[in-house]
Write a protein that holds these residues in place. Structure first.
Motif, mmCIF file in Angstrom:
data_model
loop_
_atom_site.group_PDB
_atom_site.id
_atom_site.type_symbol
_atom_site.label_atom_id
_atom_site.label_comp_id
_atom_site.label_asym_id
_atom_site.label_seq_id
_atom_site.Cartn_x
_atom_site.Cartn_y
_atom_site.Cartn_z
ATOM 1 N N GLU A 195 -51.681 78.356 -28.826
ATOM 2 C CA GLU A 195 -50.758 79.433 -29.216
ATOM 3 C C GLU A 195 -49.319 78.941 -29.070
ATOM 4 O O GLU A 195 -49.064 78.003 -28.313
ATOM 5 C CB GLU A 195 -50.986 80.670 -28.321
ATOM 6 N N CYS A 241 -44.688 84.357 -22.003
ATOM 7 C CA CYS A 241 -46.123 84.224 -21.741
ATOM 8 C C CYS A 241 -46.506 82.742 -21.716
ATOM 9 O O CYS A 241 -47.680 82.395 -21.653
ATOM 10 C CB CYS A 241 -46.922 84.991 -22.794
ATOM 11 N N HIS A 285 -46.409 80.431 -24.020
ATOM 12 C CA HIS A 285 -47.173 79.877 -25.144
ATOM 13 C C HIS A 285 -46.593 78.549 -25.634
ATOM 14 O O HIS A 285 -47.259 77.832 -26.378
ATOM 15 C CB HIS A 285 -47.296 80.905 -26.272
ATOM 16 N N GLU A 334 -50.444 85.737 -31.152
ATOM 17 C CA GLU A 334 -51.364 86.325 -30.167
ATOM 18 C C GLU A 334 -50.776 87.616 -29.632
ATOM 19 O O GLU A 334 -51.483 88.577 -29.368
ATOM 20 C CB GLU A 334 -51.627 85.340 -29.016
ATOM 21 N N GLU A 335 -49.452 87.623 -29.467
ATOM 22 C CA GLU A 335 -48.803 88.762 -28.815
ATOM 23 C C GLU A 335 -48.730 90.007 -29.684
ATOM 24 O O GLU A 335 -48.682 91.114 -29.167
ATOM 25 C CB GLU A 335 -47.370 88.389 -28.398
ATOM 26 N N HIS A 378 -54.652 79.239 -20.392
ATOM 27 C CA HIS A 378 -53.437 80.046 -20.414
ATOM 28 C C HIS A 378 -52.599 79.752 -19.178
ATOM 29 O O HIS A 378 -53.153 79.617 -18.093
ATOM 30 C CB HIS A 378 -53.770 81.544 -20.473
HETATM 31 ZN ZN LIG Z 1 -50.225 84.845 -23.437
#
Ligand SMILES: [Zn+2]
Length: 479
Positions: free
Chosen positions: A78, A105, A107, A142-143, A167
């Motif tokens: 991601e 996050c 990514h 993804e978000e 992740h």
């Molecule tokens: Zn994430």
């Protein structure tokens, strides 16, 4: 061979850190990760991967493949950022550009680690020591739009034998717990404008419809399963009090522990929207932005990842990084540790107590959380229903770092995040190579997967014929 791979990743780490930092700097929102996806795809193309760019009607989705033989191992990367989280790599809040997106996050680390792992596995295939195909799945959005779900519907996972991913987190663990299935949906009401004092009787308020929809859903809460979650924000509510709003919009996430549960709840939310439109004599447009499934666990692959995490071990931190962690922790909410504990499965809490007074996770956690659903959703879930899949997390921040926060952005752009990323690349590479060396292990994981799927077949949360919501986000993000 494992030693050679680890050594190679160690020696080349600056290259991957540079890629991660570039993506961190681009901080592009989901579906518009043009530079980030280009950087990853070009790097893969340069060393001999074949690239299919713009798959599943998303310009920033791609599949990069190396090898011609079976099995086919997919590593999912991601690279999308989050709105409003711009932040410098400092332990105090300081946006680089006020209101701009940021990698809250991690990514950037996510994509770069997966790229590094694909390069390492490619080297092993090239040398003839293992046989198979390695693929990087460039999975956007993804978000905000569940990019992976659209990719599944486009068939790009059809021939994959095994999928692996990871992740960034604040601890090192195999992600064996479940996440919630979800619908991501916008309700846009259209009414009739009028002077709010002069002739309000001629108006039909779209904002009234939004408010009544929210009231309806708040009543619905009492009559839905306790583990379901519904939350919303009003994204458009009118321009001025003296104009009856003819255009209003509310954005919902509807979540439940399983796909079946959320598929039962979602139509009830749709009914509430229709009811609100009926009551206010407005019209409602339902814009589905995404939907994701809960995770179908694969214990064979979870065990493999755990074994490789033990081989790689936790990161070691410098005095400078410890100092950074101590400083940034001062900005966390007062009870942050207890708050974090409360989000964990009950069985894991006594183990996690050891981190109360530590800056960083200095162990590989045992596997916990099997069979437990935590709050939150991910489109990785969808992939777990079409190929055997497992994922893990490495520490990329100090213990208690809030998700989707400026504190996460800061750490994801500096050495603390980089260390977790390089570890993740090592774990992914070792796991993929073991799968390529050991066909029985692939078979075992696939057998487990097939048995589970036989009991509960997958039905995509995204309706047939639906398209990724690029136009909606183009408008929202002014892209
Ligand atoms: Zn994430």
């Amino acid at each position: 061979m494992s030693d050679k791979i680890l050594e190679w990743l160690e020696k080349n780490q600056e290259k991957f850190i540079k890629i991660s930092d570039e993506i961190w700097g681009y901080a592009e929102l989901g579906l518009f990760e043009k530079k980030s996806s280009r950087l990853l795809a070009d790097t893969l193309a340069d060393i001999g991967f074949t690239i299919k760019m713009g798959v599943a009607d998303m310009p920033t989705a791609f599949v990069a493949s190396y090898g011609t033989e079976d099995p086919i191992i997919a590593i999912l990367g991601e690279y999308d950022a989050l709105p409003g989280l711009s932040q410098a790599t400092e332990p105090v809040k300081r946006p680089i550009e006020e209101g701009a997106p940021g990698h809250g996050c991690g990514h950037n680390l996510f994509g770069a680690a997966c790229l590094a792992a694909c390069l390492a596995v490619k080297k092993a295939i090239e040398s003839g020591e293992v046989k198979g195909t390695i693929r990087f799945y460039g999975t956007p959005a993804e978000e905000n739009a569940d990019g992976k779900g659209w990719m599944i519907n486009a068939g790009v996972f059809d021939d994959v034998d095994i999928s692996l991913t990871w992740h960034p987190w604040d601890v090192n663990f195999v992600i064996a717990n479940n996440f919630q299935a979800m619908y991501n949906v916008v309700f846009r009401f259209k009414g009739q404008t009028a002077h709010a004092a002069g002739d309000p009787f001629n108006g039909r308020s779209a904002l009234d419809a939004v408010e009544l929809m929210n009231v309806g859903c708040n009543y619905l809460r009492e009559h839905m399963i306790p583990d379901a979650r519904i939350h919303y924000v009003i994204t458009k509510g009118g321009q001025a009090p003296n104009i009856v709003p003819d255009d209003a919009e509310v954005w919902y996430y509807v979540r439940a522990p399983t796909l079946k549960d959320v598929k039962a709840l979602y139509p009830r939310v749709l009914k509430v929207a229709e009811g609100a439109a009926l009551m206010t004599e407005t019209e409602v447009d339902v814009i589905l932005l995404g939907g994701s499934a809960n995770l179908l666990p694969n214990e064979t692959l979870e065990d493999l990842l755990h074994k490789k995490m033990e081989v790689v071990g936790p990161s070691q931190y410098t005095e400078e990084e410890l100092k950074f962690a101590r400083q940034i922790r001062k900005t966390f909410p007062k009870n942050f540790f207890d708050n974090t504990l409360a989000t964990l499965p009950q069985e894991a809490r006594p183990f996690f107590e050891q981190f109360r007074d530590k800056e960083f996770c200095d162990v590989i956690c045992p596997i916990f959380g099997r069979g437990i659903t935590l709050g939150g959703s991910t489109d990785v879930g969808d992939v777990s229903w079409v190929t055997p899949l497992a994922q893990f997390a490495t520490a990329c921040g100090t213990i208690g770092t809030p998700g989707h926060s400026w504190q996460a952005v800061a750490q994801n752009g500096m050495s603390i995040g980089h260390k977790g990323m390089i570890n993740a690349a090592k774990i992914l590479s070792l796991a993929a190579i073991e799968l390529l060396q050991n066909p029985e292990l692939v078979e075992k994981a696939r057998k487990e997967f097939k048995e589970k799927i036989k009991k509960t077949p997958f039905e995509s949360p995204l309706p047939d014929g639906a398209k990724p919501p690029i136009d909606y986000y183009k408008n929202l993000y002014k892209q």
